[in-house]
Design a protein around this motif. Structure first.
Motif, PDB file in Angstrom:
ATOM      1  N   ARG A 129       0.825  -1.215   0.000  1.00 27.00           N
ATOM      2  CA  ARG A 129       0.000   0.000   0.000  1.00 27.00           C
ATOM      3  C   ARG A 129       0.859   1.266   0.000  1.00 27.00           C
ATOM      4  O   ARG A 129       0.671   2.158  -0.830  1.00 27.00           O
ATOM      5  N   SER A 148      -8.410   4.810  -7.179  1.00 34.68           N
ATOM      6  CA  SER A 148      -7.604   3.638  -6.839  1.00 34.68           C
ATOM      7  C   SER A 148      -8.459   2.378  -6.957  1.00 34.68           C
ATOM      8  O   SER A 148      -9.321   2.113  -6.122  1.00 34.68           O
ATOM      9  N   GLN A 150      -9.445  -1.335  -6.616  1.00 32.58           N
ATOM     10  CA  GLN A 150      -9.058  -2.405  -5.688  1.00 32.58           C
ATOM     11  C   GLN A 150      -9.831  -3.686  -5.980  1.00 32.58           C
ATOM     12  O   GLN A 150     -11.061  -3.678  -5.983  1.00 32.58           O
ATOM     13  N   LYS A 169     -11.350   8.728  -0.162  1.00 28.29           N
ATOM     14  CA  LYS A 169     -10.279   8.379   0.773  1.00 28.29           C
ATOM     15  C   LYS A 169      -9.688   9.629   1.405  1.00 28.29           C
ATOM     16  O   LYS A 169      -9.503   9.713   2.598  1.00 28.29           O
ATOM     17  N   TRP A 179      -9.983   8.506  -4.478  1.00 31.05           N
ATOM     18  CA  TRP A 179     -11.130   7.622  -4.268  1.00 31.05           C
ATOM     19  C   TRP A 179     -10.698   6.162  -4.311  1.00 31.05           C
ATOM     20  O   TRP A 179      -9.849   5.792  -5.110  1.00 31.05           O
ATOM     21  N   ASN A 180     -11.315   5.352  -3.470  1.00 29.40           N
ATOM     22  CA  ASN A 180     -11.211   3.907  -3.619  1.00 29.40           C
ATOM     23  C   ASN A 180     -12.359   3.463  -4.505  1.00 29.40           C
ATOM     24  O   ASN A 180     -13.498   3.906  -4.330  1.00 29.40           O
ATOM     25  N   ARG A 182     -14.048  -0.133  -6.130  1.00 34.54           N
ATOM     26  CA  ARG A 182     -13.999  -1.604  -6.041  1.00 34.54           C
ATOM     27  C   ARG A 182     -14.999  -2.206  -7.024  1.00 34.54           C
ATOM     28  O   ARG A 182     -16.114  -2.585  -6.644  1.00 34.54           O
ATOM     29  N   TYR A 311      -7.667  -3.694   1.205  1.00 39.31           N
ATOM     30  CA  TYR A 311      -7.276  -3.002  -0.022  1.00 39.31           C
ATOM     31  C   TYR A 311      -7.085  -3.937  -1.210  1.00 39.31           C
ATOM     32  O   TYR A 311      -6.821  -3.493  -2.315  1.00 39.31           O
TER      33      TYR A 311
END
Ligand code: SF4
Length: 315
Positions: A129, A148, A150, A169, A179-180, A182, A311
């Motif tokens: 990370r 980002s 994930q 984030k 931003w995350n 997914r 993550y």
């Protein structure tokens, strides 16, 4: 402007996620592989294969702990005697061992004087990370938002079940946001393999060699049967871990360190007895026994299938 950053591990999930990003023709895409120095050669080959099969460049990043090791060495030489009455012999031993090797996983453990464990799992953050954030995401944040990607899935573990698909984030001083994202949160493992097939992409060959997950070789969360498979198929990995245990042991306060934790030993157990009980060769012997035939206290923990990181950097 949005910069899309994919953390690629060489596992089925991040491969499927990368293929999804390609399928969507995602703009400004950066793909990053954080090399822990504890990956199997087949995973390194797979990263190269994916780069050439997809035509998308994959950037390799590595953590560097030389500064921390130098600081710890100084601390040992100037403080150990006063702080805990360390004998000169222990100070000399540890100071001589506190030298960086350039292998991130090993250097992290030399610095910490211990290996990570399921309970104290600092490896994913330090080895994957942080280098991705520092070396890739933060510089990109200077010129736009960072998304980002994930590759985590809800059905992998309890702590991933309630994650959201998008999550802010942080906001940088210049107003840009990280931003995350997914995108495969609700996918199954089969969905991930189906994505490989759809694009004519091979999966990491380690899945056909007894490995339930792809990441470090071995991972601190390796299952008993995986350890047994690793020992049978890749004895050189066990030899390497035995050497690493010795290096970390020398740098440690108590002159003892094992890759897999030896916990809940009776009170009064010496560090040497912990080492004798749980060094990698003992763990390999145990992994070949029938389940329950030789109970170890960490058996319960090692049955956990995934890294506790949310993550998705370790598969
Ligand atoms: S794969 Fe396992 S050992 Fe490697 S960084 Fe992730 S949790 Fe740690």
């Amino acid at each position: 402007m949005d910069h899309n950053v994919i953390s690629f591990s060489g596992g089925k999930d991040s491969t499927a996620m990368l293929l999804l990003a390609i399928e969507r023709d995602t703009p400004d895409l950066s793909v990053v592989f954080a090399d822990t120095g504890n990956e199997h050669e087949q995973t390194y080959d797979y990263v190269r294969y994916i780069e050439s099969a997809t035509g998308v460049p994959i950037r390799w990043v590595k953590a560097d702990f030389s500064r921390q090791i130098a600081g710890k060495r100084e601390f040992v030489l100037t403080k150990w005697a006063d702080k805990w009455g360390a004998p000169q012999e222990a100070i000399d031993r540890a100071a001589a061992a506190l030298v960086p090797t350039g292998i991130p996983f090993l250097d992290l453990c030399i610095w910490k004087g211990r290996f990570p464990s399921t309970k104290v799992a600092f490896c994913s953050e330090e080895l994957k990370r942080n280098p991705i954030i520092e070396q890739v995401q933060k510089p990109l944040l200077e010129t736009g938002n960072v998304i980002s990607w994930q590759g985590v899935r809800r059905n992998e573990s309890l702590n991933r079940r309630f994650l959201t698909e998008r999550e802010l984030k942080t906001t940088a001083e210049n107003g840009n946001e990280m931003w995350n994202y997914r995108p495969i949160l609700d996918w199954t493992a089969d969905d991930c393999f189906a994505m490989h097939k759809k694009h004519g992409i091979k999966h990491n060959p380690l899945y056909e060699q007894g490995m339930g997950r792809v990441g470090c070789m071995p991972c601190i969360n390796a299952r008993k049967d995986e350890i047994n498979e690793i020992a049978k198929r890749f004895p050189e990995v066990i030899e390497r871990i035995a050497e690493w245990e010795w290096s970390v042991r020398l740098a440690s306060k108590h002159n003892a360190a094992t890759f897999f934790a030896s916990e809940n030993m009776p009170a009064g157990t010496t560090p040497e007895q912990h080492y004798d009980n749980a060094n990698i060769r003992e763990i390999v012997k145990w992994s070949a026994t029938a389940r329950g035939g030789k109970q170890r206290d960490f058996l319960r923990e090692m049955d956990g299938p995934v890294c506790s990181s949310i993550y998705g950097l370790c598969e």
